[in-house]
Design a protein around this motif. Structure first.
Motif, PDB file in Angstrom:
ATOM      1  N   VAL A  66      11.624  -7.133   8.357  1.00 31.96           N
ATOM      2  CA  VAL A  66      11.669  -7.209   9.814  1.00 31.96           C
ATOM      3  C   VAL A  66      10.748  -6.135  10.368  1.00 31.96           C
ATOM      4  N   LEU A  67       9.871  -6.539  11.279  1.00 34.99           N
ATOM      5  CA  LEU A  67       8.908  -5.627  11.875  1.00 34.99           C
ATOM      6  C   LEU A  67       9.267  -5.378  13.336  1.00 34.99           C
ATOM      7  N   GLN A  68       9.246  -4.138  13.740  1.00 33.09           N
ATOM      8  CA  GLN A  68       9.426  -3.752  15.137  1.00 33.09           C
ATOM      9  C   GLN A  68       8.145  -3.102  15.616  1.00 33.09           C
ATOM     10  N   ASP A  69       7.525  -3.709  16.636  1.00 30.04           N
ATOM     11  CA  ASP A  69       6.256  -3.193  17.165  1.00 30.04           C
ATOM     12  C   ASP A  69       5.224  -3.026  16.051  1.00 30.04           C
ATOM     13  N   GLY A  70       5.216  -3.981  15.087  1.00 30.54           N
ATOM     14  CA  GLY A  70       4.249  -3.980  14.006  1.00 30.54           C
ATOM     15  C   GLY A  70       4.594  -3.098  12.834  1.00 30.54           C
ATOM     16  N   ARG A  71       5.743  -2.391  12.894  1.00 34.01           N
ATOM     17  CA  ARG A  71       6.139  -1.478  11.817  1.00 34.01           C
ATOM     18  C   ARG A  71       7.418  -1.992  11.157  1.00 34.01           C
ATOM     19  N   ARG A  74      13.249  -3.027   8.513  1.00 30.85           N
ATOM     20  CA  ARG A  74      14.329  -3.554   7.672  1.00 30.85           C
ATOM     21  C   ARG A  74      13.729  -4.346   6.518  1.00 30.85           C
ATOM     22  N   GLU A  75      14.386  -4.299   5.344  1.00 33.92           N
ATOM     23  CA  GLU A  75      14.126  -5.253   4.265  1.00 33.92           C
ATOM     24  C   GLU A  75      15.472  -5.788   3.826  1.00 33.92           C
ATOM     25  N   LEU A  76      15.607  -7.105   3.839  1.00 39.06           N
ATOM     26  CA  LEU A  76      16.902  -7.755   3.643  1.00 39.06           C
ATOM     27  C   LEU A  76      16.804  -8.791   2.535  1.00 39.06           C
ATOM     28  N   PRO A  77      17.921  -9.080   1.820  1.00 39.49           N
ATOM     29  CA  PRO A  77      17.891 -10.112   0.776  1.00 39.49           C
ATOM     30  C   PRO A  77      17.641 -11.493   1.366  1.00 39.49           C
ATOM     31  N   ALA A  78      17.220 -12.403   0.512  1.00 37.72           N
ATOM     32  CA  ALA A  78      16.836 -13.742   0.968  1.00 37.72           C
ATOM     33  C   ALA A  78      18.001 -14.521   1.565  1.00 37.72           C
ATOM     34  N   THR A  79      19.231 -14.120   1.258  1.00 39.02           N
ATOM     35  CA  THR A  79      20.401 -14.812   1.801  1.00 39.02           C
ATOM     36  C   THR A  79      20.709 -14.397   3.235  1.00 39.02           C
ATOM     37  N   THR A  80      20.030 -13.382   3.749  1.00 36.67           N
ATOM     38  CA  THR A  80      20.296 -12.866   5.094  1.00 36.67           C
ATOM     39  C   THR A  80      19.220 -13.354   6.055  1.00 36.67           C
ATOM     40  N   LEU A  81      19.664 -13.985   7.144  1.00 33.73           N
ATOM     41  CA  LEU A  81      18.730 -14.557   8.113  1.00 33.73           C
ATOM     42  C   LEU A  81      18.919 -13.958   9.505  1.00 33.73           C
ATOM     43  N   ALA A  97       8.942  -9.217  14.585  1.00 34.83           N
ATOM     44  CA  ALA A  97       8.401 -10.273  13.729  1.00 34.83           C
ATOM     45  C   ALA A  97       9.075 -10.162  12.367  1.00 34.83           C
ATOM     46  N   VAL A  98       8.954 -11.227  11.568  1.00 37.20           N
ATOM     47  CA  VAL A  98       9.574 -11.265  10.233  1.00 37.20           C
ATOM     48  C   VAL A  98       8.586 -11.882   9.257  1.00 37.20           C
ATOM     49  N   ARG A  99       8.552 -11.363   8.026  1.00 35.28           N
ATOM     50  CA  ARG A  99       7.756 -11.972   6.968  1.00 35.28           C
ATOM     51  C   ARG A  99       8.614 -12.084   5.704  1.00 35.28           C
ATOM     52  N   ALA A 100       8.252 -13.029   4.823  1.00 32.36           N
ATOM     53  CA  ALA A 100       9.014 -13.310   3.605  1.00 32.36           C
ATOM     54  C   ALA A 100       8.275 -12.777   2.384  1.00 32.36           C
ATOM     55  N   LEU A 101       9.049 -12.415   1.345  1.00 33.49           N
ATOM     56  CA  LEU A 101       8.494 -11.941   0.074  1.00 33.49           C
ATOM     57  C   LEU A 101       9.044 -12.790  -1.064  1.00 33.49           C
ATOM     58  N   ASN A 106       4.326 -11.299  -3.510  1.00 32.61           N
ATOM     59  CA  ASN A 106       3.511 -11.991  -2.515  1.00 32.61           C
ATOM     60  C   ASN A 106       4.227 -11.971  -1.168  1.00 32.61           C
ATOM     61  N   THR A 107       3.480 -11.726  -0.110  1.00 31.71           N
ATOM     62  CA  THR A 107       4.052 -11.608   1.230  1.00 31.71           C
ATOM     63  C   THR A 107       3.497 -12.703   2.129  1.00 31.71           C
ATOM     64  N   SER A 108       4.377 -13.335   2.859  1.00 34.16           N
ATOM     65  CA  SER A 108       3.954 -14.393   3.774  1.00 34.16           C
ATOM     66  C   SER A 108       3.274 -13.796   5.001  1.00 34.16           C
ATOM     67  N   PRO A 109       2.564 -14.608   5.772  1.00 36.11           N
ATOM     68  CA  PRO A 109       2.140 -14.129   7.093  1.00 36.11           C
ATOM     69  C   PRO A 109       3.377 -13.807   7.935  1.00 36.11           C
ATOM     70  N   ALA A 110       3.247 -12.872   8.837  1.00 32.66           N
ATOM     71  CA  ALA A 110       4.349 -12.576   9.751  1.00 32.66           C
ATOM     72  C   ALA A 110       4.474 -13.680  10.781  1.00 32.66           C
ATOM     73  N   THR A 111       5.686 -13.887  11.248  1.00 36.39           N
ATOM     74  CA  THR A 111       5.887 -14.825  12.348  1.00 36.39           C
ATOM     75  C   THR A 111       5.165 -14.308  13.592  1.00 36.39           C
ATOM     76  N   PRO A 112       4.892 -15.186  14.537  1.00 38.89           N
ATOM     77  CA  PRO A 112       4.431 -14.669  15.830  1.00 38.89           C
ATOM     78  C   PRO A 112       5.475 -13.712  16.403  1.00 38.89           C
ATOM     79  N   ALA A 113       5.035 -12.597  16.943  1.00 36.15           N
ATOM     80  CA  ALA A 113       5.959 -11.590  17.478  1.00 36.15           C
ATOM     81  C   ALA A 113       6.637 -12.113  18.739  1.00 36.15           C
ATOM     82  N   VAL A 114       7.921 -11.786  18.887  1.00 41.52           N
ATOM     83  CA  VAL A 114       8.664 -12.146  20.089  1.00 41.52           C
ATOM     84  C   VAL A 114       9.170 -10.868  20.757  1.00 41.52           C
ATOM     85  N   PRO A 115       9.186 -10.829  22.095  1.00 37.09           N
ATOM     86  CA  PRO A 115       9.593  -9.608  22.783  1.00 37.09           C
ATOM     87  C   PRO A 115      11.083  -9.590  23.082  1.00 37.09           C
TER      88      PRO A 115
END
Length: 317
Positions: A66-71, A74-81, A97-101, A106-115
């Motif tokens: 989980v990214l806050q303001d691009g930073r 949080r890093e959470l297990p795959a079972t947590t949404l 924003a959120v990205r998957a590993l 390998n890291t996915s692109p981040a989602t579009p950021a939401v305010p």
């Protein structure tokens, strides 16, 4: 006469076999797809609730960042949404924003950021909202449900609604909402949802009445075999359950009771189970004030156990 293989031939064959077994698997270089459905909702002056839908991968997603303001915060297990980002300043705007590993890193692109903007700090508030009313749950296919309810009231204002399933928060909706879609459910499974309203001071309302549903079965799956409309009440240290046995084409003589996910006892009616709704009373064997989660399943005519009922929470009295 056939001659035995020489030691050198045997050794060569064994080395070849070992080399074949030791060949490394192909390296995983494919990143997961980006998560979808990202939302960020501020429920207080210091907290933002972030939720998303699962990403996909050619092997398996193992974590989310989980990214806050691009930073990354949080890093959470795959079972947590979903997660709460806490410790924020009142009345401040942030983007999330959120990205998957995957297991290979390998890291996915981040989602579009939401305010999301945290609420402004208010005077001390100890008055919780009223409980939401008339909660209803409707299946939306085999893996989702749509919940609707009547809005709560508060002396300041309701800022969020928390959806709970079997005592665990699974979704948060804005305080202006009276409907929510809950995803990630299993096909042909019974669920029980309750709802709590929350204000900016993090005061939570009592639970709404429970709303039960069973998701649609997967194509080709057998019909639902879970007990229906389970209720649980407690009085004088005892718990009374009532339910409707599933339609199996034959009398249902055995039900299995689980408490907090563990087997507790088998309810046996014998050859003549009661018609219509069944009732069973048993000692709680827990201190007053303890909350227990109960589920039932029925033994089917073929001797196998059917699906579990929707869970029902009860507080020992």
């Amino acid at each position: 006469m056939q001659r035995p293989l020489t030691a050198s031939l045997l050794t060569s064959a064994m080395l070849a076999a070992l080399a074949a077994c030791a060949a490394p698997p192909p390296k995983d270089t494919t990143p997961p797809a980006a998560p979808t459905g990202l939302t960020a909702t501020s429920g207080s002056s210091t907290t933002v609730h972030v939720m998303w839908e699962a990403a996909t991968d050619d092997r398996a997603v193992t974590a989310y960042q989980v990214l806050q303001d691009g930073r990354q915060v949080r890093e959470l297990p795959a079972t947590t949404l979903m997660t709460d980002v806490t410790g924020l300043a009142p009345g401040t705007r942030h983007t999330f924003a959120v990205r998957a590993l995957d297991a290979a890193g390998n890291t996915s692109p981040a989602t579009p950021a939401v305010p999301a903007t945290t609420l402004r700090a208010t005077a001390e508030d100890r008055e919780p909202p009223t409980a939401p009313g008339t909660l209803r749950a409707t299946p939306a296919g085999s893996d989702a449900a749509v919940l609707t309810w009547t809005a709560s009231r508060d002396d300041t204002r309701v800022t969020a609604y928390d959806v709970h399933q079997a005592g665990v928060r699974v979704h948060t909706a804005p305080g202006t909402a009276t409907t929510a879609r809950v995803t990630g459910l299993r096909p042909g499974t019974a669920y029980s949802f309750t709802l709590r309203a929350r204000d900016a001071a993090e005061n939570s309302s009592p639970d709404s009445p429970a709303a039960d549903l069973t998701t649609a079965p997967a194509p080709g799956a057998p019909p639902n075999t879970s007990p229906l409309a389970l209720t649980a009440t407690s009085r004088d240290g005892e718990i009374t359950l009532t339910w409707t046995p599933p339609e199996t084409g034959a009398p249902v003589t055995h039900h299995e009771l689980h408490i907090d996910g563990r087997f507790a006892t088998t309810v046996v009616w014998g050859t003549a189970p009661p018609p219509g709704r069944a009732t069973y009373t048993f000692p709680a064997q827990a201190k007053p004030g303890t909350t227990l989660t109960l589920t039932l399943r029925a033994r089917l005519p073929d001797g196998t156990w059917g699906d579990f009922s929707a869970p029902r929470a009860v507080t020992v009295r």
